[in-house]
Design a protein around this motif. Structure first.
Motif, PDB file in Angstrom:
ATOM      1  N   UNK A 274       0.820  -1.208   0.000  1.00  0.00           N
ATOM      2  CA  UNK A 274       0.000   0.000   0.000  1.00  0.00           C
ATOM      3  C   UNK A 274       0.858   1.264   0.000  1.00  0.00           C
ATOM      4  N   UNK A 275       1.639   1.459  -1.056  1.00  0.00           N
ATOM      5  CA  UNK A 275       2.472   2.659  -1.185  1.00  0.00           C
ATOM      6  C   UNK A 275       3.014   2.727  -2.595  1.00  0.00           C
ATOM      7  N   UNK A 276       3.653   3.849  -2.910  1.00  0.00           N
ATOM      8  CA  UNK A 276       4.333   3.974  -4.194  1.00  0.00           C
ATOM      9  C   UNK A 276       5.617   3.164  -4.169  1.00  0.00           C
ATOM     10  N   UNK A 277       6.034   2.733  -5.340  1.00  0.00           N
ATOM     11  CA  UNK A 277       7.271   1.985  -5.437  1.00  0.00           C
ATOM     12  C   UNK A 277       7.354   1.272  -6.767  1.00  0.00           C
ATOM     13  N   UNK A 278       8.431   0.578  -6.968  1.00  0.00           N
ATOM     14  CA  UNK A 278       8.701  -0.116  -8.227  1.00  0.00           C
ATOM     15  C   UNK A 278       8.319  -1.578  -8.068  1.00  0.00           C
ATOM     16  N   UNK A 279       7.213  -1.989  -8.637  1.00  0.00           N
ATOM     17  CA  UNK A 279       6.797  -3.388  -8.556  1.00  0.00           C
ATOM     18  C   UNK A 279       7.876  -4.280  -9.148  1.00  0.00           C
ATOM     19  N   UNK A 280       8.114  -5.414  -8.507  1.00  0.00           N
ATOM     20  CA  UNK A 280       9.161  -6.323  -8.978  1.00  0.00           C
ATOM     21  C   UNK A 280       8.866  -7.727  -8.477  1.00  0.00           C
ATOM     22  N   UNK A 281       9.532  -8.691  -9.064  1.00  0.00           N
ATOM     23  CA  UNK A 281       9.332 -10.083  -8.659  1.00  0.00           C
ATOM     24  C   UNK A 281      10.591 -10.877  -8.933  1.00  0.00           C
ATOM     25  N   UNK A 282      10.958 -11.788  -8.033  1.00  0.00           N
ATOM     26  CA  UNK A 282      12.160 -12.611  -8.238  1.00  0.00           C
ATOM     27  C   UNK A 282      11.935 -13.646  -9.332  1.00  0.00           C
ATOM     28  N   UNK A 283      12.893 -13.749 -10.209  1.00  0.00           N
ATOM     29  CA  UNK A 283      12.805 -14.624 -11.374  1.00  0.00           C
ATOM     30  C   UNK A 283      12.650 -16.090 -10.965  1.00  0.00           C
ATOM     31  N   UNK A 284      11.719 -16.788 -11.623  1.00  0.00           N
ATOM     32  CA  UNK A 284      11.518 -18.231 -11.440  1.00  0.00           C
ATOM     33  C   UNK A 284      11.214 -18.609  -9.990  1.00  0.00           C
ATOM     34  N   UNK A 285      10.516 -17.741  -9.281  1.00  0.00           N
ATOM     35  CA  UNK A 285      10.196 -18.034  -7.881  1.00  0.00           C
ATOM     36  C   UNK A 285       8.872 -18.769  -7.711  1.00  0.00           C
ATOM     37  N   UNK A 286       8.131 -18.998  -8.805  1.00  0.00           N
ATOM     38  CA  UNK A 286       6.939 -19.842  -8.705  1.00  0.00           C
ATOM     39  C   UNK A 286       7.363 -21.216  -8.193  1.00  0.00           C
ATOM     40  N   UNK A 287       6.570 -21.770  -7.311  1.00  0.00           N
ATOM     41  CA  UNK A 287       6.935 -23.034  -6.701  1.00  0.00           C
ATOM     42  C   UNK A 287       7.661 -22.873  -5.386  1.00  0.00           C
ATOM     43  N   UNK A 288       7.807 -21.617  -4.937  1.00  0.00           N
ATOM     44  CA  UNK A 288       8.413 -21.317  -3.637  1.00  0.00           C
ATOM     45  C   UNK A 288       7.527 -20.272  -2.949  1.00  0.00           C
ATOM     46  N   UNK A 289       7.858 -19.928  -1.718  1.00  0.00           N
ATOM     47  CA  UNK A 289       7.131 -18.869  -1.028  1.00  0.00           C
ATOM     48  C   UNK A 289       7.793 -17.514  -1.209  1.00  0.00           C
ATOM     49  N   UNK A 290       8.812 -17.432  -2.050  1.00  0.00           N
ATOM     50  CA  UNK A 290       9.447 -16.152  -2.351  1.00  0.00           C
ATOM     51  C   UNK A 290       8.508 -15.361  -3.253  1.00  0.00           C
ATOM     52  N   UNK A 291       7.963 -14.268  -2.732  1.00  0.00           N
ATOM     53  CA  UNK A 291       6.852 -13.579  -3.377  1.00  0.00           C
ATOM     54  C   UNK A 291       7.307 -12.402  -4.221  1.00  0.00           C
ATOM     55  N   UNK A 292       6.494 -12.072  -5.215  1.00  0.00           N
ATOM     56  CA  UNK A 292       6.654 -10.825  -5.932  1.00  0.00           C
ATOM     57  C   UNK A 292       6.040  -9.680  -5.128  1.00  0.00           C
ATOM     58  N   UNK A 293       6.369  -8.453  -5.512  1.00  0.00           N
ATOM     59  CA  UNK A 293       5.888  -7.262  -4.808  1.00  0.00           C
ATOM     60  C   UNK A 293       5.175  -6.355  -5.796  1.00  0.00           C
TER      61      UNK A 293
END
Length: 626
Positions: A274-293
């Motif tokens: 809930x704020x401004x920022x640069x949306x990003x996501x860790x590459x190939x993290x599907x299948x883990x709990x490492x989340x995108x933002x």
């Protein structure tokens, strides 16, 4: 998205794991692992075989003091930068998923997934702007290499926000719902007061992607004046972009947690902030709990009708393993082709925010200036093992025309699920006929460009339609002589693959609406849910057929026959008439009292076939949709 900023190769001369002291500690941690060796340029380090590494990770999860990368020399900082805390460890049937953070660094990601032959993942330290890649060679030996952080988190550049003109983004054109969008699937059609915290696109699927928007919600109410309808549209856009796969896009944490417990390798998560920022996501993290933002960017002009939904789909693409589609004047982010209002999802979709009929699709780099040739659909289906949905029209079906000649999208709809898929609808004209028909893509922000062709019984092409930069197909006042015809619907293309787009990712749902004058009335006896049709009879060895249309989102459909004589056997099938060898459910006892049920039925027309094993009469036939 980061614009016009090419990646640079790391010139690190310090060894990634450093000294032989760390190698010794790794050998101790791995037990039977292959001996670690340092590359001559000091930028790559083998840390042992994957099988032993998986066991060591499990030991660390059980006992945090057993870290597989924790140096015995605690004073040597260079030996500690890969030190991790594991928060999630899942091992089942030889497959592993591990997630955590760098020790002492809350702003970091660590994740590995795979098996003893192919273990891969990353460690990202955001504060230090450093990243490390784990890979496995043909002998099962795992190596760690320092890589540019933008390789692992492609959309990390916050300066992109400052360089972009957001008054254009604030005026993004929202898609317009087709009037044919009538909930043919759960994600199709306008918002209808659903609980936006419990949305599911494909309930029951073992593959789940969770849009975690709890941080921008107060209970079931969105924060900052955002409407529930706009929250619905974000989920809807993502569901559109992934509708060809059997993956449940959900906002329900209970659904995600259940799927994660069953098999974390089939799940992913994107966290709203809930704020401004640069949306990003860790590459190939599907299948883990490492989340995108996903930043909601309330003051920067991003909106939920276009920007937040498309950004979510783009970031999930990274989590599935896809990098940016670049080329042309857009550099790292291809800006699309304005003449066709088309571009790749992994490019700069903002350049199409003013295109009224824009189509942003998955890509494999067919356009002229492409600088990356990843096969997006294959990455998701093969690399991440996400299955396609079943073909809903594998062998053709009858066009549903009522006694007045009307063709309704509530009973005439389908989905193009794969590249090259075609759906066929058969119909008959008696005397001189006339067809007025429109075929619309019915997903809110879908990828389908409709191509339609009509053939006669001699397989001669009678008419075709694929409206340019409109995405629909249409036949107006088409005169047809008496005979049998078939309508073939496919994913369309415009221009050329080099300057335009192919049918590679022209996928999604469509609906049909119109009228056919001079058509043969439907031969099927249509049933009304819960209403029995009495006094049915048939001679031994013959069939009687009935049909009922089932909307999306129903829990079950129950078929039954009830008679006092003969032996009536009951069979049901979706889209086509059943046989004794092909059915969704059957009941074939020794009497004429039979019942069978289809649970969680897909939307469409279900046929009920009653076979007279021995002659019957005064039979009542009923179908009940729950």
């Amino acid at each position: 998205m980061k614009k016009n900023s090419p990646q640079k190769t790391s010139n690190t001369t310090q060894g990634i794991l450093g000294s032989s002291l760390l190698c010794a500690s790794l050998l101790s941690a791995f037990g039977a692992a292959t001996a670690a060796t340092t590359a001559t340029d000091g930028t790559r380090q083998e840390i042992g075989n994957a099988d032993a590494l998986i066991r060591s990770l499990g030991a660390q999860h059980a006992n945090p003091n057993a870290s597989f990368l924790r140096s015995t020399d605690t004073s040597s900082a260079k030996n500690k930068h890969l030190d991790t805390d594991i928060t999630d460890y899942h091992f089942k049937d030889g497959l592993v998923s591990v997630s955590g953070k760098a020790r002492g660094s809350a702003n970091s990601h660590f994740y590995l997934k795979g098996n003893a032959k192919n273990l891969r993942g990353y460690l990202v330290k955001h504060d230090e702007k450093k990243a490390y890649e784990y890979s496995t060679d043909a002998n099962g030996v795992v190596s760690v290499t320092e890589v540019p952080i933008n390789k692992v988190v492609p959309d990390l550049d916050e300066n992109w926000l400052k360089a972009t003109t957001f008054n254009t983004l604030a005026g993004a054109i929202h898609p317009v719902y087709s009037p044919m969008a009538l909930r043919q699937a759960r994600h199709i059609g306008p918002y209808n007061n659903e609980d936006v915290t419990k949305l599911e696109s494909k309930p029951g699927s073992a593959w789940v992607f969770y849009l975690n928007h709890s941080a921008v919600m107060s209970g079931t109410t969105p924060l900052n004046g955002v409407s529930k309808e706009n929250m619905y549209r974000v989920w809807q856009i993502v569901a559109d972009q992934f509708s060809m796969y059997n993956i449940n896009i959900t906002t329900n944490p209970a659904v995600y947690n259940a799927a994660k417990s069953a098999n974390i390798l089939r799940t992913g998560v994107l966290n709203f902030v809930n704020q401004d920022g640069r949306s990003n996501a860790p590459l190939s993290s599907f299948g883990t709990t490492s989340a995108g933002t996903l930043y909601r960017n309330p003051s920067s002009g991003f909106d939920y009708g276009y920007g937040i939904g498309m950004t979510a789909a783009h970031e999930i693409g990274h989590q599935m393993g896809m990098l940016h589609d670049g080329g042309g004047s857009g550099g790292e982010y291809f800006e699309g082709i304005a003449a066709f209002q088309w571009g790749p999802i992994m490019g700069n979709y903002w350049m199409g925010s003013q295109w009224a009929a824009s189509r942003w699709t998955w890509s494999k780099g067919e356009y002229n200036t492409a600088n990356r040739f990843e096969d997006d659909l294959r990455i998701m289906n093969v690399n991440e093992s996400i299955p396609y949905v079943a073909d809903d029209n594998p062998s053709g079906k009858n066009l549903a025309v009522d006694t007045a000649g009307n063709i309704s999208p509530s009973t005439n709809f389908g989905q193009i699920e794969k590249t090259g898929d075609t759906d066929t609808y058969n119909f008959t004209v008696t005397g001189n006929g006339k067809l007025d028909l429109k075929i619309d893509p019915i997903e809110y922000f879908g990828m389908l460009d409709v191509d339609a062709k009509i053939y006669n019984s001699a397989n001669t092409l009678i008419a075709s339609s694929n409206k340019a930069v409109n995405r629909s197909a249409e036949f107006i006042g088409l005169n047809l002589s008496a005979g049998n015809y078939r309508l073939v619907i496919a994913g369309g293309a415009e221009g050329t693959p080099q300057n335009g787009f192919s049918n590679y990712s022209s996928l999604g749902y469509y609906g049909l609406k119109g009228a056919l004058v001079g058509s043969t009335p439907p031969v099927d006896v249509m049933l009304t849910s819960g209403v029995g049709l009495a006094n049915q009879s048939a001679s031994t060895g013959t069939w009687k057929y009935y049909a009922i249309d089932v909307p999306a989102g129903k829990t079950s459909i129950v078929f039954n026959v009830n008679g006092a004589n003969g032996d009536a056997d009951l069979y049901s099938q979706l889209s086509v008439k059943p046989t004794t060898a092909s059915y969704k459910c059957k009941s074939d006892g020794a009497t004429s009292v039979e019942t069978c049920t289809v649970n969680a039925p897909a939307a469409g027309r279900y046929y009920l076939g009653v076979y007279a094993y021995s002659a019957f009469n005064t039979l009542t036939v009923k179908a009940t949709v729950n």
